[in-house]
Enzyme design. Structure first.
Site, PDB file in Angstrom:
ATOM      1  CG  HIS A  62      34.129  33.013   6.080  1.00 64.51           C
ATOM      2  ND1 HIS A  62      33.354  31.960   5.658  1.00 64.51           N
ATOM      3  CD2 HIS A  62      34.862  33.390   5.009  1.00 64.51           C
ATOM      4  CE1 HIS A  62      33.619  31.705   4.380  1.00 64.51           C
ATOM      5  NE2 HIS A  62      34.522  32.561   3.954  1.00 64.51           N
ATOM      6  CE  LYS A  86      30.760  21.847  15.387  1.00 65.58           C
ATOM      7  NZ  LYS A  86      30.248  22.332  14.116  1.00 65.58           N
ATOM      8  NE  ARG A  87      37.977  27.713  14.043  1.00 65.81           N
ATOM      9  CZ  ARG A  87      37.422  28.822  14.528  1.00 65.81           C
ATOM     10  NH1 ARG A  87      37.930  29.419  15.590  1.00 65.81           N
ATOM     11  NH2 ARG A  87      36.362  29.347  13.938  1.00 65.81           N
ATOM     12  CE  LYS A 119      33.978  26.692  15.292  1.00 68.57           C
ATOM     13  NZ  LYS A 119      32.926  26.744  14.252  1.00 68.57           N
ATOM     14  CB  THR A 154      30.599  23.371   5.757  1.00 67.70           C
ATOM     15  OG1 THR A 154      31.888  23.314   6.368  1.00 67.70           O
ATOM     16  CG2 THR A 154      30.431  24.693   5.027  1.00 67.70           C
ATOM     17  CE  LYS A 200      32.322  19.756   4.861  1.00 66.35           C
ATOM     18  NZ  LYS A 200      33.429  20.410   5.578  1.00 66.35           N
TER      19      LYS A 200
END
Length: 826
Positions: free
Chosen positions: A373, A564-565, A570, A671, A675
């Site tokens: 991952h 998100k985290r 990110k 993901t 969504k």
């Protein structure tokens, strides 16, 4: 003489007939909750509803277990340190097709389904995308009637419950089990001994065979708790088995009587710490040890349980009987956390069950498959040999032996290439002697998959390039997916209803049917109905945010969402730079501003100082922007606290714009991007992870792409990237960074964010400044398109219509056919 005795017929399971839902609700209120209607609380009604739905789940669960026992199919065992399953009540009622009946029953008794569901705590069994992916996969396996069991840890407190105080993340215990868990069943009969520490003594028997005895270990008991996983539109209910750590000795009465009260329960406390929290802080030696303990604890218990099930369903006496093991067992390692399973299976087969090493190894590599991952080497787990040998002495020996045979094979095929051997060795000799868990997983698995086309290709060409050279057929791709049951049917019932009226409800189990929506993107009436659904979802989200943080939002503004985290790669920070850029435009008198609400959410790891500083900056910027009368409703910034599954079920449907802006080449898949698109949001993103495939599916005109590509990122870094060049060449960027660095957003502590500015100007590992200008230009295009609501809704409908590829049903189908070789039982 011929034996004429007929084999005994298997008795069909006879279950009591279920009572009608309304009657069941009344019965459970009295007999399960011991309450009358007059004395009941909202929590009593949640438990009443949950027990009623659980009856229907259990009926199917029992029949599924009996079917698996009778047919003895090959089973999938999905090992994951996280399962972010969220709330169960509504999801189970929807999957079983009794939600309307349950809602009507509660209504008839003067109660409300939504109020009851709100009383359920999110199961604190995960943190981010890894855990939610595992939960989606369980849903799909049950829906597709694939015999499967998930294995994980029953965390008592999860990771943490996030609060925001004075703009900063505060970690509080997430005591999600405070009121018990209706959905779990304790299995005292499924308890296994897990060992730590001690030492290994080699003993040679009378036949000259060497055995290894693990002597004087500490013992911990792994106790099973089962949670049902009901499929949608089927009678199949699979199992999620979670392990809780229990001490072998509860209480030292002698110590207690001597007045040593703390010491009397010390062993029990130490043992049960293993399953207390998800991801203990590994900044300390004790934290790192606890993490490794957790991983071995749940893997050992799971593999013992898997082998027990195999042995008790057949007569296993000789080697030939064990040869059937890979025909009945497929174990998927969800990331590197369960990689110790390779060594544990060898320990069980060789040390406990007495199989010869080579034969046991031939079984192991047919059983295991590994999902990677991450592309970042620093995120691949390694453990010091010293810690590993202290905690798991026998397993270190096993890993040494696996490694010795592996590098011997490599040397045979690539003679004299000592650098290759050094790079692929399971034991890293160059950084203080460490065990590389990802290498163990690759060597011990028959298949290794990435989770998006780009990610899988990069695995073969960068991170695992050497292994791809050694094992040219071992690597493959299985792009991630999400379950439409949770992320459309449950999270967005209005959109699901609109789609059902337009094309029928077959999309719930076959997402390819969403393609029927494509012509409706050009239908003015459908676009209007689609916008009405989106507006209602935005109103719901706005009300929720106002109740949480007392900020009133303009539902007609563009809801720009990044949830998100919190992590530097990110690039929540790049989003913040855009927010401040917009703020400056408004301050400088720009008139043509598309009203925008920027919503952040996510947790930072407790020991991740920079990520926590970014959260504080977001909140400080929000405080200035939201209180500036010049800004008004043109721009709002909010941080949604304690992002979890139930929050996501409100945030995704209420989003207009999905921020997927990681540096190209760093995100494995994502993901959240899937969504949001499924719920009618347009994506702004880099060509990273699954964004590449989303772009291919929805079309170039229906997604906003910006930034450097993966090859360009590599080229920029190789050519001597200097972020200060961008700072000096872009006046808007310079103004933004100067404001952050000078204390504009932190007047009481002007140097609070100097570290962020220094990091961007001197390092900028994730190339925020290189991508800034293109990001701003792309956001300007977003604002322009949003003004044309007919065009925006047309593109949003096409995003929904083209999400078929990103169903977890498609993903699981590929795993089942190409990796596990398992069949549906229907």
């Amino acid at each position: 003489m011929k034996n004429t005795t007929k084999p005994a017929k298997k008795q069909a399971i006879v279950l009591p007939k279920l009572t009608p839902v309304k009657q069941a609700l009344q019965n459970h209120l009295i007999f399960s909750c011991f309450k009358t209607d007059r004395a009941s609380t909202p929590r009593d009604w949640y438990h009443t509803a949950a027990y009623t739905v659980r009856d229907h789940v259990v009926e199917r669960w029992v029949r599924t277990a009996a079917s698996y026992n009778d047919q003895d199919p090959k089973r999938v065992y999905y090992l994951s340190l996280e399962f972010l399953i969220g709330r169960m009540l509504t999801n189970a009622a929807l999957n079983l097709g009794i939600k309307d009946e349950l809602s009507d029953g509660l209504e008839a008794l003067g109660r409300n389904m939504e109020s009851a569901a709100e009383m359920e705590n999110d199961a604190a069994l995960g943190n981010g995308g890894l855990g939610r992916l595992a939960a989606c996969f369980l849903d799909s396996m049950a829906t597709m009637d694939i015999p499967a069991t998930g294995y994980g840890i029953r965390y008592e407190y999860g990771m943490f419950k996030q609060a925001i105080e004075h703009g900063q993340q505060v970690e509080n215990p997430d005591n999600w089990l405070r009121y018990g868990n209706v959905w779990e069943f304790q299995r005292p009969e499924a308890a296994y001994d897990v060992k730590f520490y001690g030492h290994v003594v080699p003993v040679t028997d009378e036949h000259g065979v060497k055995h290894h005895h693990w002597c004087n270990p500490q013992h911990v008991v792994a106790m099973a708790y089962d949670v049902p996983v009901p499929g949608y539109g089927t009678d199949t209910v699979n199992n999620l088995r979670l392990w809780s750590a229990k001490a072998t000795k509860d209480f030292d009465l002698r110590q207690f009587n001597d007045g040593n009260y703390e010491q009397s329960v010390e062993e029990r406390t130490d043992s049960e710490t293993i399953s207390k929290v998800l991801y203990p802080n590994d900044a300390s030696a004790s934290g790192r040890e606890l993490r490794l303990k957790q991983q071995y604890f749940f893997v050992s218990a799971s593999i013992q349980d898997i082998l027990r099930r195999f042995i008790t369903t057949r007569d296993v006496k000789a080697e030939k009987d064990w040869a059937d093991l890979p025909n009945k067992i497929a174990i998927q390692l969800n990331d590197t956390h369960p990689a110790i399973g390779v060594a544990e299976m060898m320990h069980q087969l060789v040390d406990i069950h007495g199989l010869a090493w080579n034969f046991a190894w031939s079984l192991v590599v047919k059983i295991f498959a590994y999902t990677n991952h991450t592309l970042m080497p620093e995120a691949l787990e390694t453990w010091s040999v010293e810690l590993f040998g202290t905690l798991l002495p026998r397993h270190l020996e096993i890993i040494y032996e696996i490694n010795q045979q592996f590098i011997t094979m490599v040397n045979h095929h690539f003679p004299g290439d000592t650098e290759l051997i050094q790079r692929v060795s399971i034991i890293d000799e160059t950084h203080g002697r460490r065990v590389r868990m990802a290498h163990l997983a690759v060597v011990g698995s028959h298949t290794v998959n990435g989770v998006a086309a780009l990610h899988s290709e990069l695995l073969k060409t960068t991170l695992f390039a050497d292994f791809n050279k050694i094992y040219p057929n071992k690597f493959t791709n299985v792009t991630n997916g999400i379950t439409p049951r949770r992320w459309l049917n449950q999270a967005n019932p209005q959109l699901a209803s609109l789609i059902t009226r337009a094309i029928g409800d077959g999309f719930q189990k076959d997402l390819t049917q969403l393609a029927k929506l494509t012509p409706l993107a050009n239908d003015k009436d459908f676009r209007k109905a689609f916008r009405a659904v989106k507006h209602d979802n935005k109103l719901r989200l706005a009300r929720k945010i106002e109740s949480l943080i007392d900020v009133k939002l303009n539902p007609n503004s563009l809801f720009d969402v990044q949830i998100k985290r919190i992590h530097e790669y990110k690039r929540q920070l790049l989003n913040v730079l855009h927010v401040i850029t917009l703020y400056n435009r408004i301050r400088h008198g720009a008139k043509d501003i598309t009203p925008r609400t920027v919503i952040f959410g996510g947790k930072a790891a407790p020991g991740y100082w920079m990520a926590k500083l970014i959260i504080r900056l977001i909140n400080d910027v929000a405080a200035i922007v939201n209180d500036d009368p010049v800004v008004g409703d043109k721009l709002k910034v909010v941080f949604y606290p304690n992002y979890e599954v139930s929050a996501a079920e409100i945030l995704f449907p209420g989003s207009d714009l999905s921020e997927q802006i990681s540096t190209a080449g760093t995100e494995a898949s994502g993901t959240g991007n899937m969504k949001m698109a499924l719920n009618g949001a347009l994506t702004i993103g880099t060509l990273d992870g699954a964004n590449v495939e989303i772009k291919e599916e929805v079309g170039d005109d229906n997604i906003f792409i910006f930034g450097l590509t993966t090859p360009q990122v590599a080229e920029t870094k190789a050519s001597g990237y200097n972020p200060r060049d961008y700072y000096h060449q872009n006046a808007a960027l310079k103004e933004v960074l100067d404001m952050i660095g000078s204390g504009f957003f932190s007047l009481e502590e002007p140097s609070r964010y100097q570290a962020i500015v220094d990091n961007l100007l001197n390092n900028d590992n994730y190339l925020l400044l290189a991508d800034y200008a293109d990001y701003i230009a792309c956001q300007d295009e977003v604002a322009k398109v949003y003004k044309d609501q007919e065009e925006w809704s047309r593109r949003a409908i096409l995003n929904v219509a083209r999400m078929a590829k990103f169903s977890s049903d498609r993903t699981i189908g590929e795993y089942a056919n190409n990796i596990w070789q398992v069949q549906s039982l229907k």
